[in-house]
Design a protein around this motif. Sequence first.
Motif, PDB file in Angstrom:
ATOM      1  N   PRO A  11       0.836  -1.206   0.000  1.00 59.18           N
ATOM      2  CA  PRO A  11       0.000   0.000   0.000  1.00 59.18           C
ATOM      3  C   PRO A  11       0.866   1.248   0.000  1.00 59.18           C
ATOM      4  O   PRO A  11       2.033   1.222   0.395  1.00 59.18           O
ATOM      5  CB  PRO A  11      -0.777  -0.105   1.313  1.00 59.18           C
ATOM      6  N   SER A  12       0.311   2.342  -0.458  1.00 53.46           N
ATOM      7  CA  SER A  12       0.989   3.623  -0.367  1.00 53.46           C
ATOM      8  C   SER A  12       1.144   3.950   1.115  1.00 53.46           C
ATOM      9  O   SER A  12       0.344   3.514   1.938  1.00 53.46           O
ATOM     10  CB  SER A  12       0.157   4.698  -1.067  1.00 53.46           C
ATOM     11  N   CYS A  13       2.175   4.682   1.463  1.00 54.88           N
ATOM     12  CA  CYS A  13       2.438   4.945   2.876  1.00 54.88           C
ATOM     13  C   CYS A  13       2.898   6.392   3.064  1.00 54.88           C
ATOM     14  O   CYS A  13       3.107   7.113   2.098  1.00 54.88           O
ATOM     15  CB  CYS A  13       3.490   3.974   3.388  1.00 54.88           C
ATOM     16  N   LEU A  25      13.479  -5.587  -4.457  1.00 58.49           N
ATOM     17  CA  LEU A  25      12.468  -6.269  -5.261  1.00 58.49           C
ATOM     18  C   LEU A  25      11.573  -5.243  -5.944  1.00 58.49           C
ATOM     19  O   LEU A  25      11.283  -4.187  -5.378  1.00 58.49           O
ATOM     20  CB  LEU A  25      11.599  -7.178  -4.395  1.00 58.49           C
ATOM     21  N   PRO A  26      11.111  -5.541  -7.147  1.00 65.16           N
ATOM     22  CA  PRO A  26      10.151  -4.633  -7.786  1.00 65.16           C
ATOM     23  C   PRO A  26       8.840  -4.629  -7.003  1.00 65.16           C
ATOM     24  O   PRO A  26       8.428  -5.656  -6.464  1.00 65.16           O
ATOM     25  CB  PRO A  26       9.974  -5.220  -9.187  1.00 65.16           C
ATOM     26  N   CYS A  27       8.204  -3.471  -6.935  1.00 62.91           N
ATOM     27  CA  CYS A  27       6.977  -3.318  -6.142  1.00 62.91           C
ATOM     28  C   CYS A  27       5.828  -2.803  -7.000  1.00 62.91           C
ATOM     29  O   CYS A  27       6.033  -2.046  -7.945  1.00 62.91           O
ATOM     30  CB  CYS A  27       7.207  -2.336  -4.999  1.00 62.91           C
ATOM     31  N   LEU A  28       4.634  -3.197  -6.612  1.00 66.43           N
ATOM     32  CA  LEU A  28       3.401  -2.667  -7.176  1.00 66.43           C
ATOM     33  C   LEU A  28       2.654  -1.993  -6.040  1.00 66.43           C
ATOM     34  O   LEU A  28       2.546  -2.547  -4.952  1.00 66.43           O
ATOM     35  CB  LEU A  28       2.546  -3.782  -7.776  1.00 66.43           C
ATOM     36  N   LEU A  55       0.839   0.104 -10.621  1.00 64.68           N
ATOM     37  CA  LEU A  55      -0.296   0.025  -9.702  1.00 64.68           C
ATOM     38  C   LEU A  55      -0.985  -1.324  -9.798  1.00 64.68           C
ATOM     39  O   LEU A  55      -0.993  -1.945 -10.854  1.00 64.68           O
ATOM     40  CB  LEU A  55      -1.352   1.072 -10.077  1.00 64.68           C
ATOM     41  N   VAL A  56      -1.582  -1.735  -8.693  1.00 59.13           N
ATOM     42  CA  VAL A  56      -2.483  -2.878  -8.702  1.00 59.13           C
ATOM     43  C   VAL A  56      -3.884  -2.285  -8.802  1.00 59.13           C
ATOM     44  O   VAL A  56      -4.285  -1.476  -7.971  1.00 59.13           O
ATOM     45  CB  VAL A  56      -2.359  -3.712  -7.402  1.00 59.13           C
ATOM     46  N   VAL A  57      -4.593  -2.648  -9.831  1.00 57.93           N
ATOM     47  CA  VAL A  57      -5.942  -2.119 -10.029  1.00 57.93           C
ATOM     48  C   VAL A  57      -6.889  -2.838  -9.073  1.00 57.93           C
ATOM     49  O   VAL A  57      -6.947  -4.057  -9.047  1.00 57.93           O
ATOM     50  CB  VAL A  57      -6.403  -2.302 -11.489  1.00 57.93           C
ATOM     51  N   VAL A  58      -7.599  -2.078  -8.290  1.00 61.40           N
ATOM     52  CA  VAL A  58      -8.517  -2.645  -7.300  1.00 61.40           C
ATOM     53  C   VAL A  58      -9.947  -2.218  -7.624  1.00 61.40           C
ATOM     54  O   VAL A  58     -10.197  -1.438  -8.530  1.00 61.40           O
ATOM     55  CB  VAL A  58      -8.128  -2.213  -5.863  1.00 61.40           C
ATOM     56  N   ARG A  59     -10.849  -2.758  -6.857  1.00 63.78           N
ATOM     57  CA  ARG A  59     -12.274  -2.515  -7.070  1.00 63.78           C
ATOM     58  C   ARG A  59     -12.619  -1.036  -7.122  1.00 63.78           C
ATOM     59  O   ARG A  59     -13.475  -0.605  -7.891  1.00 63.78           O
ATOM     60  CB  ARG A  59     -13.055  -3.196  -5.939  1.00 63.78           C
TER      61      ARG A  59
END
Length: 89
Positions: A11-13, A25-28, A55-59
């Motif tokens: 998650p963004s922080c 490591l690569p991150c999404l 980005l991970v596309v979420v609902r």
Amino acid sequence: MTSAHTYLKMPSCEDPRAVFGATTLPCLVLGRVPNPDPAKDLESSALTQPVVRGLVVVRALLYPPHGDVRAAVDAAAKVLWAAHTEAAV
């Protein structure tokens, strides 16, 4: 055991430099409903960190509160493009 082909989904922080700087490591980054102003998303986003790949596309992006999926996806694409452009400079 290997970490090849492994991505971290995070998650963004509040302190993305410290968090994303702790790994190679690569991150999404977990996505959220994009702000209509992409510059505001970049201010609080981890997308400019070197290990972040997207980005991970979420609902929330697929079913935005305003109901305009195209506008939400366009705004997310603008944020990713701006982050990529900023990181390249």
